[in-house]
Design an enzyme around this catalytic site. Sequence first.
Site, PDB file in Angstrom:
ATOM      1  CG  HIS A  57      39.297  51.296  34.972  1.00 55.03           C
ATOM      2  ND1 HIS A  57      39.930  51.079  36.175  1.00 55.03           N
ATOM      3  CD2 HIS A  57      37.975  51.092  35.220  1.00 55.03           C
ATOM      4  CE1 HIS A  57      39.034  50.774  37.101  1.00 55.03           C
ATOM      5  NE2 HIS A  57      37.831  50.770  36.535  1.00 55.03           N
ATOM      6  CG  HIS A  59      34.016  47.443  35.425  1.00 56.24           C
ATOM      7  ND1 HIS A  59      34.358  46.739  36.560  1.00 56.24           N
ATOM      8  CD2 HIS A  59      34.539  48.683  35.578  1.00 56.24           C
ATOM      9  CE1 HIS A  59      35.046  47.536  37.371  1.00 56.24           C
ATOM     10  NE2 HIS A  59      35.173  48.714  36.794  1.00 56.24           N
ATOM     11  CD  GLN A 152      31.850  45.883  42.247  1.00 56.87           C
ATOM     12  OE1 GLN A 152      31.884  45.993  41.027  1.00 56.87           O
ATOM     13  NE2 GLN A 152      32.031  46.924  43.050  1.00 56.87           N
ATOM     14  CG  HIS A 210      37.998  49.740  41.139  1.00 58.34           C
ATOM     15  ND1 HIS A 210      38.486  48.712  40.375  1.00 58.34           N
ATOM     16  CD2 HIS A 210      36.953  50.270  40.461  1.00 58.34           C
ATOM     17  CE1 HIS A 210      37.753  48.632  39.264  1.00 58.34           C
ATOM     18  NE2 HIS A 210      36.824  49.557  39.290  1.00 58.34           N
ATOM     19  CD  GLU A 213      34.617  54.267  41.528  1.00 56.48           C
ATOM     20  OE1 GLU A 213      34.950  53.084  41.682  1.00 56.48           O
ATOM     21  OE2 GLU A 213      33.850  54.642  40.611  1.00 56.48           O
ATOM     22  CG  ASP A 309      34.736  52.776  35.343  1.00 56.77           C
ATOM     23  OD1 ASP A 309      34.960  51.575  35.565  1.00 56.77           O
ATOM     24  OD2 ASP A 309      34.420  53.575  36.243  1.00 56.77           O
ATOM     25  CD1 TRP A 315      28.314  51.708  39.471  1.00 51.04           C
ATOM     26  CD2 TRP A 315      28.544  49.972  38.075  1.00 51.04           C
ATOM     27  NE1 TRP A 315      28.519  50.583  40.224  1.00 51.04           N
ATOM     28  CE2 TRP A 315      28.668  49.503  39.405  1.00 51.04           C
ATOM     29  CE3 TRP A 315      28.653  49.052  37.038  1.00 51.04           C
ATOM     30  CZ2 TRP A 315      28.890  48.163  39.719  1.00 51.04           C
ATOM     31  CZ3 TRP A 315      28.872  47.717  37.339  1.00 51.04           C
ATOM     32  CH2 TRP A 315      28.992  47.275  38.668  1.00 51.04           C
TER      33      TRP A 315
END
Length: 426
Positions: A57, A59, A152, A210, A213, A309, A315
């Site tokens: 997982h 991005h 997203q 996702h 979350e 992630d 983030w």
Amino acid sequence: MLDLLVKNATLPDGRTGMSIAVQAGRITEVTPGLDAPAAETLDAAGLLVAPHFVDPHFHMDATLSYGLPRVNESGTLLEGIALWGELKPLLTADALVERALAYCDWAVAKGLLAIRSHVDTSDPSLLAVDALLDVKRRVAPYLDLQLVAFPQDGVLRSPGGVQNLERALDKGVDVVGGIPHFERTMADGAASVKLLCEIAARRGKLVDMHCDESDDPHSRHIETLAFEAQRLGLQGRATGSHCTSMHSMDNYYVSKLLPLIAESGVSVIANPLINITLQGRHDTYPKRRGMTRVPELMAAGVDVAFGHDCVMDPWYGLGSGDMLEVAHMGLHVAQMTSQRGMRQCFEAVTTNAAKILHLENYGLAAGCDASFVLLQARDPIEALRLRATRLKVFRKGRLLAETAPATAALNLPGRAGATAWMLAGA
Ligand code: FE2
């Protein structure tokens, strides 16, 4: 004659003194004490040889963008999503590709040779999709990059969300993603799960959403995902990522949910570094940890893996592509400190993750790709404790990366010539 013979290796399952024979990129034999002529022989000296790390997982379209155009001050998921929205209009394909390739270099150096990356499909230009498909082609000789079409902004919430996601799949993106907890209502969230699973079933694709979350204990889209996976015959092909709301759910409800997830063959990916950072941000004290119920899911028979992630993005400002750091955080947050628990955390970034990605020919057995890592550790627990140096990284029998052993030369009274390797007993 063999191409490569690794001798005196310790394997993750505890076998010692093992030889690994390699011919034409494949492992031909794993056996104790084999000695045979080989173009190259490597003495592992009793250290751990493990199959390569797998990040299930990530991005990659956002990675290494930390500070662009500004830093996430609150540290919350929602400011991260807002910041990503500010960054998107500034993205160029060239810069995105350059950052992704740089990250893949870091990954290979850390023995991470397979990554499942979500790619945002919300922007109708699909700039990030095209860029990461280009990256996938370019890294293919040394790293398996699997892409997830990730809406997203919400596949139903954003205009053209479904069409953009379908166009990304048409272009060659591998997996169907989603974000049901970000849709406008619980009902829309459930509808998005149903719709996306139907798209995956129709196209013969895997699913990785996702899912929940959130710290909201009423965010129950994992239940819908389990139901739809079973209804559409997606057992073993669907994954819920994050599932952090399970941390906050009522125990009675979870006692029904766990067997439902197991029965549906849905796997779960926790992202320890990010979950411990982003969740519980609305709490005062006590502050929730926010990671999903990893040991309980494992005990119920669910395949659970850990993902990185984020690395240096809107983030999360840290990270280095080190899946041992991910597993190290995972075992702390989940309190999986027993010997068995720590070994399960090692598996969460190797074999379990490979299973979720449906990686072919993965492992340390005859017939598998000769893609493995020599670590400066004697077993998986020591590898976790030290976030051990990846001394050598092989893919299909080819040496891709080497790192010098971590050794400190000491200058101590009465201990002339002492060095510290940090290995137990060394
Ligand atoms: Fe994610």
